[in-house]
Motif scaffolding. Structure first.
Motif, PDB file in Angstrom:
ATOM      1  N   GLY C  40       0.853  -1.177   0.000  1.00 41.21           N
ATOM      2  CA  GLY C  40       0.000   0.000   0.000  1.00 41.21           C
ATOM      3  C   GLY C  40       0.882   1.217   0.000  1.00 41.21           C
ATOM      4  O   GLY C  40       2.090   1.132   0.199  1.00 41.21           O
ATOM      5  N   SER C  44      -1.950   4.130   3.844  1.00 42.58           N
ATOM      6  CA  SER C  44      -2.835   2.992   3.591  1.00 42.58           C
ATOM      7  C   SER C  44      -3.144   2.230   4.872  1.00 42.58           C
ATOM      8  O   SER C  44      -4.064   1.425   4.900  1.00 42.58           O
ATOM      9  CB  SER C  44      -2.181   2.041   2.591  1.00 42.58           C
ATOM     10  N   LYS C  46      -0.832   0.272   6.368  1.00 42.47           N
ATOM     11  CA  LYS C  46      -0.089  -0.980   6.422  1.00 42.47           C
ATOM     12  C   LYS C  46       0.842  -1.044   7.636  1.00 42.47           C
ATOM     13  O   LYS C  46       0.953  -2.083   8.274  1.00 42.47           O
ATOM     14  CB  LYS C  46       0.683  -1.223   5.118  1.00 42.47           C
ATOM     15  N   HIS C 199       6.054  -1.079   0.058  1.00 44.81           N
ATOM     16  CA  HIS C 199       5.385  -0.362  -1.018  1.00 44.81           C
ATOM     17  C   HIS C 199       5.929  -0.849  -2.357  1.00 44.81           C
ATOM     18  O   HIS C 199       5.514  -0.377  -3.408  1.00 44.81           O
ATOM     19  CB  HIS C 199       5.598   1.141  -0.872  1.00 44.81           C
ATOM     20  N   LYS C 215      -5.687   0.021   0.922  1.00 51.94           N
ATOM     21  CA  LYS C 215      -5.806   1.452   0.634  1.00 51.94           C
ATOM     22  C   LYS C 215      -6.746   2.065   1.662  1.00 51.94           C
ATOM     23  O   LYS C 215      -7.811   1.509   1.939  1.00 51.94           O
ATOM     24  CB  LYS C 215      -6.350   1.677  -0.780  1.00 51.94           C
ATOM     25  N   ASN C 216      -6.345   3.177   2.222  1.00 52.99           N
ATOM     26  CA  ASN C 216      -7.146   3.867   3.239  1.00 52.99           C
ATOM     27  C   ASN C 216      -7.667   2.929   4.320  1.00 52.99           C
ATOM     28  O   ASN C 216      -8.812   3.014   4.739  1.00 52.99           O
ATOM     29  CB  ASN C 216      -8.332   4.591   2.590  1.00 52.99           C
TER      30      ASN C 216
END
Lengths: 347, 288, 247
Positions: C40, C44, C46, C199, C215-216
Motif C-alpha cells: 500500500g 494505507s 499498512k 510499497h 488502501k485507506n
C-alpha cells in the motif's frame, strides 16, 4: 554528441576531496567528465557513496561550511568557468540559470512561510508590481499542474500533500526561468503513483521550456524512456556513459549490469535468490588503485586491481557510449566499427 | 576468466557511517582538565599534609600581601589564604558531588520512570516535581540550616533537593524521545519488562543529556554553597569555605584585596573550567 | 485455525478534530511457513496494521490470533517478532552487536556462554562473521549490516511469524538484493511465516506467496501474488502495478 554541439554544462576531469573538521578526508570524486547540452536530459545514477550528490553540489557551489573541499579539473557553465570561484561568485555566475529540486520537499520548504511567498523569493527583484507578481505566481503554479492555485499559494507547506509539495518545489525551481534543472532524487520520498505523475510533469516542462536536466537517482528504471543519456557513477568514478537505450539494453560495465539484474522485476519475475554482488563499497578515505569495482566484480583479473581502466568507446554500440572497464578495452581491440547513432529516446 | 578472491561481506565500516565524532582534544580542554585535577589534588592533600594549615594563626604576619611565603597572602588573623582556599575547596567539592548525586539518582530516576511508564506514574512524578519547584528555596534552606546546624551533609542534601526537579525534567524529556524509538520497542517485543527496558535501553540513551547537565549542576552547586557561606548559612568559622573566605575579606577590601580576590578567582576559574569541559563533552558525545 | 489470523481489525488514532480509522476492518491470514506481502502507499494503514499485530499499537476492535490464541507479550519461542524500517534506529547505539542479537536469550535467562555461542552462530547465518562484528556497536555498521543484525535478533527469538515493516526500503539496490535473499533463506530454513510490509511490488512478487493490497485502511484485493499481479481485479491494484517503472 552530434545533437548537442554546445555543452551548457561541462565538467572536465573533476576530482573532489572533502575533509571535515575532524581531519578525516575522502576522495569522493575522481576524474569525472560530464557534459550536458542545452535541453538535454542526463540521468546520473549511483548508490550511496557514489558521489552523485557531491557532484551536484559541486556544480551548484553548495557545500556545507563545515567541509573543506579541494577540487581539481574544470566546471564551466555556458562558457563561464566556475571552479576556483568563491562560493558567492560561483552562485552569482550561475544566477537563476541553474536551479535545484530536492528529494524531500518538506525539508527544502520553510515550514512557517506561505508557499506563494517562497516561490516568489527567487524572482522578487525582477517583478515590480504586486499584480505582476501574482500573475507570475499563478502561472507557475498552474504550469506544475496544480489546481486551486489561490488556496495553495496561501497555504503553509504542512497543509499540502507530498505530491503537492513536490509540485511547489518544482514551481519554485522554475521561478527564476532556469536553463538547467538539477533534480536530486525528486521522487524517492513519494508514493509510486505520485512518482509517475511528477516524472511526467518534469518531462513535459522540460520539453515545453527546452530545459536541460540532470536527474540524480539510484533507480535506473526511472530513467527508462525519460532521459537522453545515463551516466553511472561508482565510488566517485564514471563507470559508464551513454545514450539511455544503449545503456539499458546493452550495458557494457559489469557494475551497470549488476545494478539492473539485482532489482527484482515486477512483470518478469525471476526465482529467488536474486543475483547480488558481494562485499561493500570501497572506502573513500583510502587511496585506490585499479578499478574501484574490481573487488566485487566477477570478471575482474589482476590488471583490474592494479591498473585503472581507461574510458573506452563500447564496441557494437552507438557513438557516445563509453565505459571504463578492461573488458570493454579488450573487446574494442577486436575492432568492430562503430555504428551510427540509433536516434534519441525522444523525438 | 580468473575470479579474484572477493572481500568478505564487509571488512570495514564505511567511512561515512562513523557516528561518534572523535575530535582531537584542544589545548583549552587540557588546561581546564589540568587545573581541575590540580585543584582536586590540592584540596585532598589539605586533609593529610600538615604543611597545609588552614587554621594556624601567625600574628606576626597579618594581612600580608602575596609573597613566596604566602602565595595568596594572609588574612587578619595571619592565616594563610592559599591553605584556606584549598581546605575550602574540599567542602565545595563534597557539597557539589553530593548535590549532583542526589540530582542524578533521585531526579534522573523519577524522570526516566515517569517518562517511560507514562500514565499515572507520569502524573505522580509531575505533581511531585511541581511541589518541589514551588518550595521557597532560600527561606527553606535558611530555616533548615538554623534548625539542624550547618555541615557538608546538610548543605549538600538541601541543595541536592533543589536539583531533583531540573534533572527529572531533562531525564523525562530524553526518555520520551527514546521511548518510542524502535530499539526500545524491539526489546519489548523480545519480552523485556519495563525494568529491563529502562536499565538496558533507556538509561544509556538518557545518560549523555543528564551527564551534560551534571556539569551545569556542579557549577550551580558550587555557587549556591558559596552564596550560602557568604550569607553566613554555610560552614561556620573557623571552618573555611570559598563563600566564607570571600565574605571575610569584604572588610579589608580596600587594604588587603587579596583575601577576597584569591578565592574569588579560584571560584571563577573552577566554574569556567567545569563549564567548558562539560560543553566540550556534550558536543563530542552527541549522537547524530 | 493455525497460523496468524486477523479478523475485522480496527485501529483508531485520535487526531485534532476527531478520530482517524487507520485500519478500518481488515481481515487476513498468514499460513504457517508462508510469506504474505502487505502492500500500500503512505496512509494505507499498512504500518499501523503491522504494529497492531505485534502489539505495539493498541487495537480498537477485532481480533489477532496466533494458532487460536491472542498474541501476547513474548514468552519463549513461537511468538511474533518484528524487523523495523530504520535499521540503525532499531539497534541500541550503546550496546555491542553480540549482546543485541542475544537479547531474547538474556531475557529468557540463558547462560552467558550459551547465548553468546548461539548469537555468534546466528551472526554467521546472516552473513556477518562474528570475529569481525560481534564487538561492534551500531554506529560502526552500514545500513545493510544493521538490518542483518536486526534480522538475526528477531530470528534468535524463534518467532512463528516475522513481521517485516519496510525492511529494505531505505537501502541501496545491491544491499536490498542481499537482504531479500537473506529473509527468504532464513525464514524458509526456520519455518517462520512472514508478513512483509512494503510499497515495492516487485520485491513482494519475488518474495511473497500471497499479497494483500491496502488502501485507506481497507483491503482492496488479496490472493496469490502471481495471480493478483498478472491479472488484477481491482482498479486501484491495476493503477499501482501500472505506475511501477521498469526497464
Amino acid at each position: 554528441m552530434t545533437h548537442h554541439n554546445h555543452p551548457l554544462l561541462s565538467v572536465r576531469g573533476l576530482s573532489v576531496g572533502l575533509s571535515d573538521v575532524d581531519g578525516r578526508s575522502a576522495h569522493v570524486l575522481e576524474d569525472v567528465d560530464l557534459t550536458v547540452a542545452a535541453s538535454e536530459s542526463v540521468g546520473l545514477v549511483g548508490e550511496s557513496g557514489s558521489g552523485k550528490s557531491v557532484l551536484a553540489r559541486t556544480v551548484l557551489g553548495l557545500h556545507p561550511r563545515t567541509t573543506h573541499i579541494t577540487a581539481q579539473g574544470g566546471i564551466s557553465f555556458a562558457g563561464n568557468e566556475l571552479l576556483g570561484l568563491t562560493p558567492r561568485a560561483h552562485r552569482q555566475t550561475l544566477g537563476t540559470d541553474v536551479s535545484m529540486i530536492f528529494q524531500d520537499p518538506s525539508s527544502s520548504l520553510n515550514p512557517v512561510v506561505r508557499v506563494g511567498a517562497q516561490i516568489l523569493e527567487a524572482t522578487h527583484r525582477r517583478q515590480s508590481s504586486a499584480h505582476q507578481r501574482r500573475a507570475l505566481l499563478t502561472g507557475l503554479l498552474e504550469s506544475v499542474g496544480l489546481t486551486d492555485v489561490e488556496r495553495i499559494a496561501r497555504a503553509y507547506p504542512s497543509e499540502l500533500s507530498g505530491g503537492q509539495r513536490q509540485r511547489v518545489g518544482i514551481a519554485a525551481a522554475l521561478a527564476g526561468a532556469p536553463r538547467l534543472l538539477m533534480a536530486d532524487e525528486p521522487t524517492t520520498a513519494l508514493d509510486v503513483s505520485v512518482q509517475r505523475t511528477i516524472l511526467d510533469l518534469l518531462d513535459q516542462l522540460r520539453h515545453e521550456r527546452s530545459l536541460a536536466m540532470i536527474h540524480v537517482t539510484h533507480d535506473l528504471a526511472l530513467l527508462s524512456g525519460r532521459s537522453d543519456r545515463i551516466i553511472v557513477l561508482y565510488a566517485g568514478r564514471v563507470m559508464e556513459d551513454g545514450p539511455t537505450p544503449q545503456v539499458l539494453t546493452q550495458p557494457a560495465h559489469p557494475y551497470t549490469r549488476a545494478l539492473m539484474e539485482m532489482r527484482p522485476r515486477l512483470r518478469r519475475p525471476q526465482p529467488l535468490p536474486l543475483p547480488q554482488i558481494r562485499g561493500d563499497l570501497p572506502r573513500l578515505d583510502q587511496p585506490r588503485t585499479g578499478c574501484p569495482f574490481a573487488p566485487r566484480c566477477a570478471l575482474a583479473d589482476t590488471r583490474c586491481h592494479s591498473e585503472r581502466p581507461p574510458t573506452t568507446p563500447v564496441p557494437e554500440s552507438t557513438l557516445g557510449h563509453v565505459a571504463a572497464c578492461w573488458r570493454t578495452v579488450e573487446a574494442a581491440a577486436l575492432a568492430v566499427p562503430l555504428r551510427e547513432p540509433a536516434g534519441r529516446s525522444h523525438p | 576468466m580468473a575470479a579474484v578472491e572477493q572481500t568478505p561481506a564487509a571488512t570495514a565500516p564505511h567511512a561515512a557511517t562513523q557516528t561518534y565524532n572523535r575530535r582531537r582534544v584542544g589545548g583549552l580542554d587540557l588546561l581546564c582538565l589540568t587545573y581541575l585535577v590540580c585543584l582536586a589534588t590540592g584540596c585532598l592533600l589539605s586533609l593529610v599534609l600538615p604543611q597545609i594549615d588552614a587554621y594556624g594563626q601567625d600574628f606576626t604576619a597579618v594581612l600580608q600581601p602575596p609573597s613566596p611565603e604566602h602565595w595568596f597572602g594572609t588574612d587578619s588573623n595571619g592565616r594563610d589564604i592559599f591553605d584556606r582556599t584549598l581546605k575550602g575547596g574540599l567542602s565545595s567539592i563534597v557539597v557539589a558531588l553530593l548535590t549532583v548525586t542526589i540530582g542524578i539518582v533521585v531526579g534522573g530516576g523519577l524522570g526516566v520512570v515517569g517518562g517511560y511508564l507514562g500514565g499515572v506514574a507520569d502524573v505522580v512524578v509531575g505533581t511531585l516535581l511541581e511541589l518541589l519547584l514551588s518550595l521557597p528555596g532560600l527561606i527553606l534552606v535558611m530555616v533548615v540550616i538554623t534548625l539542624l546546624g550547618p555541615g557538608y551533609w546538610t548543605i549538600g542534601t538541601l541543595i541536592g533537593i533543589f536539583m531533583i526537579a531540573p534533572f527529572a525534567r531533562i531525564a523525562r524529556s530524553a526518555t520520551l524521545a527514546v521511548r518510542d524509538r524502535s530499539f526500545v520497542q524491539a526489546s519489548r517485543l523480545l519480552g523485556a519488562g519495563p525494568a529491563r527496558a529502562i536499565v538496558t535501553e533507556v538509561i544509556p540513551s538518557v545518560l549523555p543529556a543528564v551527564g551534560a547537565y551534571a556539569f551545569t549542576a556542579v557549577t550551580a552547586a558550587v555557587v549556591a554553597e558559596g552564596s550560602l557561606s557568604f550569607l553566613g548559612f554555610g560552614l561556620q568559622p573557623p571552618e573555611p569555605s570559598w563563600g566564607g573566605l570571600i565574605s571575610e575579606g569584604r572588610t579589608h577590601l580596600g587594604t588587603a584585596p587579596w583575601i577576597t580576590l584569591a578565592p574569588s578567582m579560584v571560584l571563577c576559574a573552577t566554574i569556567l573550567s567545569v563549564n567548558l569541559l562539560g560543553q566540550r563533552l556534550s558536543t563530542t558525545t552527541r549522537q547524530p | 485455525m493455525s497460523g496468524l489470523v486477523v479478523t475485522d481489525l480496527h485501529v483508531r488514532y485520535r487526531v485534532p478534530g476527531g478520530v482517524l480509522d487507520a485500519v478500518g476492518g481488515v481481515s487476513l491470514a498468514v499460513r504457517p511457513g508462508s510469506a504474505v506481502g502487505l502492500v500500500g502507499e503512505s496512509g494505507s494503514g499498512k504500518s499501523s496494521l503491522a504494529r497492531a499485530i505485534v502489539g505495539l499499537t493498541p487495537i480498537f476492535s477485532g481480533s489477532i490470533l496466533l494458532d487460536g490464541q491472542p498474541v501476547a507479550p513474548r514468552r519463549g519461542p513461537g511468538g511474533v517478532q518484528m524487523v523495523f524500517q530504520d535499521p540503525i534506529g532499531s539497534l541500541n547505539p550503546s550496546r555491542q552487536v553480540i549482546d543485541i542479537v542475544a537479547e531474547s536469550l538474556t531475557i529468557d535467562g540463558v547462560r552467558r556462554a550459551t547465548r553468546r555461542e548461539r548469537a555468534a552462530e546466528m551472526l554467521t547465518e546472516v552473513g556477518l562473521p562474528p570475529n569481525l562484528f560481534a564487538t561492534r556497536r551500531p554506529g560502526q555498521l552500514s545500513g545493510g549490516q544493521a538490518q542483518r543484525v536486526a534480522i538475526a535478533r528477531a530470528l534468535l527469538a524463534e518467532p512463528a511469524v516475522l513481521v517485516a515493516d519496510e525492511p529494505v526500503s531505505g537501502v541501496d539496490v545491491s544491499v536490498q538484493a542481499g537482504l531479500v535473499n537473506l529473509l527468504h533463506r532464513t525464514t524458509s530454513k526456520s519455518g517462520a511465516a512472514m508478513l512483509f510490509v512494503s510499497h515495492d511490488l516487485a520485491i513482494v512478487r519475488a518474495l511473497c506467496d500471497d499479497i494483500v493490497v491496502l488502501k485507506n485502511g481497507q483491503v482492496r484485493e488479496a490472493g496469490r501474488t502471481n495471480a493478483v499481479i498478472d491479472d488484477p481485479q481491482d482498479s486501484y491494484t491495476r493503477e499501482l502495478i501500472e505506475a511501477v517503472p521498469e526497464i
